[in-house]
Design a protein around this motif. Structure first.
Motif, PDB file in Angstrom:
ATOM      1  N   MET A  79     -25.842  11.134  -8.253  1.00 35.75           N
ATOM      2  CA  MET A  79     -25.024  11.050  -9.472  1.00 35.75           C
ATOM      3  C   MET A  79     -23.741  10.269  -9.203  1.00 35.75           C
ATOM      4  N   GLY A  80     -23.131  10.452  -8.041  1.00 31.10           N
ATOM      5  CA  GLY A  80     -21.949   9.677  -7.680  1.00 31.10           C
ATOM      6  C   GLY A  80     -22.272   8.193  -7.616  1.00 31.10           C
ATOM      7  N   TRP A  81     -23.391   7.866  -6.958  1.00 28.47           N
ATOM      8  CA  TRP A  81     -23.817   6.475  -6.887  1.00 28.47           C
ATOM      9  C   TRP A  81     -24.101   5.922  -8.283  1.00 28.47           C
ATOM     10  N   PHE A  82     -24.823   6.664  -9.113  1.00 28.80           N
ATOM     11  CA  PHE A  82     -25.221   6.196 -10.442  1.00 28.80           C
ATOM     12  C   PHE A  82     -23.991   5.898 -11.307  1.00 28.80           C
ATOM     13  N   GLY A  83     -23.036   6.809 -11.332  1.00 31.72           N
ATOM     14  CA  GLY A  83     -21.811   6.579 -12.097  1.00 31.72           C
ATOM     15  C   GLY A  83     -21.065   5.346 -11.612  1.00 31.72           C
ATOM     16  N   ASP A  84     -20.951   5.209 -10.303  1.00 32.68           N
ATOM     17  CA  ASP A  84     -20.274   4.035  -9.723  1.00 32.68           C
ATOM     18  C   ASP A  84     -21.031   2.751 -10.045  1.00 32.68           C
ATOM     19  N   ALA A  85     -22.350   2.783  -9.928  1.00 30.64           N
ATOM     20  CA  ALA A  85     -23.161   1.585 -10.182  1.00 30.64           C
ATOM     21  C   ALA A  85     -23.074   1.178 -11.648  1.00 30.64           C
ATOM     22  N   ALA A 137     -20.566   1.671 -13.638  1.00 30.16           N
ATOM     23  CA  ALA A 137     -19.226   1.081 -13.807  1.00 30.16           C
ATOM     24  C   ALA A 137     -19.168  -0.320 -13.208  1.00 30.16           C
ATOM     25  N   ARG A 138     -19.745  -0.505 -12.022  1.00 34.41           N
ATOM     26  CA  ARG A 138     -19.744  -1.819 -11.350  1.00 34.41           C
ATOM     27  C   ARG A 138     -20.439  -2.887 -12.176  1.00 34.41           C
ATOM     28  N   HIS A 139     -21.433  -2.469 -12.935  1.00 32.00           N
ATOM     29  CA  HIS A 139     -22.242  -3.426 -13.698  1.00 32.00           C
ATOM     30  C   HIS A 139     -21.838  -3.486 -15.176  1.00 32.00           C
ATOM     31  N   GLY A 140     -20.648  -3.046 -15.491  1.00 32.57           N
ATOM     32  CA  GLY A 140     -20.127  -3.254 -16.840  1.00 32.57           C
ATOM     33  C   GLY A 140     -19.865  -2.017 -17.664  1.00 32.57           C
ATOM     34  N   GLY A 141     -20.360  -0.873 -17.242  1.00 32.53           N
ATOM     35  CA  GLY A 141     -20.049   0.379 -17.926  1.00 32.53           C
ATOM     36  C   GLY A 141     -20.690   0.557 -19.288  1.00 32.53           C
ATOM     37  N   ALA A 197     -25.958  -1.761 -18.207  1.00 35.58           N
ATOM     38  CA  ALA A 197     -25.707  -1.662 -16.773  1.00 35.58           C
ATOM     39  C   ALA A 197     -26.796  -0.866 -16.049  1.00 35.58           C
ATOM     40  N   ILE A 198     -27.611  -0.157 -16.804  1.00 32.67           N
ATOM     41  CA  ILE A 198     -28.641   0.688 -16.186  1.00 32.67           C
ATOM     42  C   ILE A 198     -29.623  -0.160 -15.367  1.00 32.67           C
ATOM     43  N   VAL A 199     -30.062  -1.271 -15.912  1.00 34.32           N
ATOM     44  CA  VAL A 199     -31.065  -2.092 -15.219  1.00 34.32           C
ATOM     45  C   VAL A 199     -30.525  -2.650 -13.901  1.00 34.32           C
ATOM     46  N   PRO A 200     -29.361  -3.315 -13.889  1.00 35.73           N
ATOM     47  CA  PRO A 200     -28.886  -3.801 -12.586  1.00 35.73           C
ATOM     48  C   PRO A 200     -28.533  -2.674 -11.619  1.00 35.73           C
ATOM     49  N   ALA A 201     -28.099  -1.541 -12.138  1.00 35.58           N
ATOM     50  CA  ALA A 201     -27.821  -0.396 -11.262  1.00 35.58           C
ATOM     51  C   ALA A 201     -29.115   0.052 -10.580  1.00 35.58           C
ATOM     52  N   LEU A 202     -30.164   0.222 -11.361  1.00 39.34           N
ATOM     53  CA  LEU A 202     -31.442   0.640 -10.782  1.00 39.34           C
ATOM     54  C   LEU A 202     -32.003  -0.421  -9.842  1.00 39.34           C
TER      55      LEU A 202
END
Length: 191
Positions: free
Chosen positions: A71-77, A79-83, A87-92
């Motif tokens: 969950m920490g990684w997911f929230g950070d990812a 945010a990193r990809h636009g919030g 952003a879900i696709v580039p995070a995954l």
């Protein structure tokens, strides 16, 4: 990526949990015996059982740790990809392309031991709800936000499973992207 190995001078509980974390996620819960965890952690059986009276206790601690790290990684990812929901696709993609990717630890754990371990099912349900809540936070406000988040979370789980089983992360992410755009379109947000 989500692996946090313990140093050799870490406390025994931390070494045991770090060893189990890596082994359970990589090889599976059933395939990983307590003796293997003990050897990897460099502790005695007595020390192991002082820290974790049963394998079930260790499984629950593993899932608790995985939940916090993921969950920490997911929230950070996000945010990193636009919030935003996009952003879900580039995070995954980050996660799917990591060397240690083996799917969702919660889906895998329920599949392995869920029917006989209610704590695993409870941990998975809580994790999936927290994931849907994180998705809701990046959606535009409005009616049906919770329903859209639940639909996207379901699609995310599908992408996770497809990337793991078929070994084709880009196909899974392409399909997820298509579904996200449909859910986020004005017609998909009416509700």
């Amino acid at each position: 990526m989500l692996d946090v190995p313990a140093s050799s001078d870490a406390a025994p509980r931390e070494r045991i949990l770090a060893a189990a974390y890596g082994l359970f996620y990589r090889d599976g819960i059933r395939a990983t015996g307590i003796d293997r965890v003990i050897a990897e952690a460099g502790v005695t059986k007595v020390t192991f059982y002082r820290q974790f009276p049963s394998k079930d206790d260790l499984i629950e601690a593993f899932l608790e740790r995985r939940h916090g790290l993921w969950m920490g990684w997911f929230g950070d990812a996000l945010a990193r990809h636009g919030g935003t929901a996009l952003a879900i696709v580039p995070a995954l993609r980050e996660w799917f392309s990591s060397a240690d990717y083996r799917g969702c630890a919660f889906i895998n754990s329920v599949g392995e031991v869920g029917p006989v371990h209610a704590g695993v099912v409870d941990a998975a349900r809580a994790h999936k709800q927290d994931m849907a809540d994180a998705i809701a936070r990046v959606l535009p406000p409005g009616r049906g936000r919770g329903a859209r988040a639940a639909a996207i979370a379901l699609a995310v789980d599908g992408a996770i499973v497809q990337a793991q089983l078929l070994g084709d992360a880009e196909a899974a992410l392409s399909a997820l992207s298509l579904l996200l755009k449909a859910v986020l379109s004005p017609a998909g947000t009416a509700g």
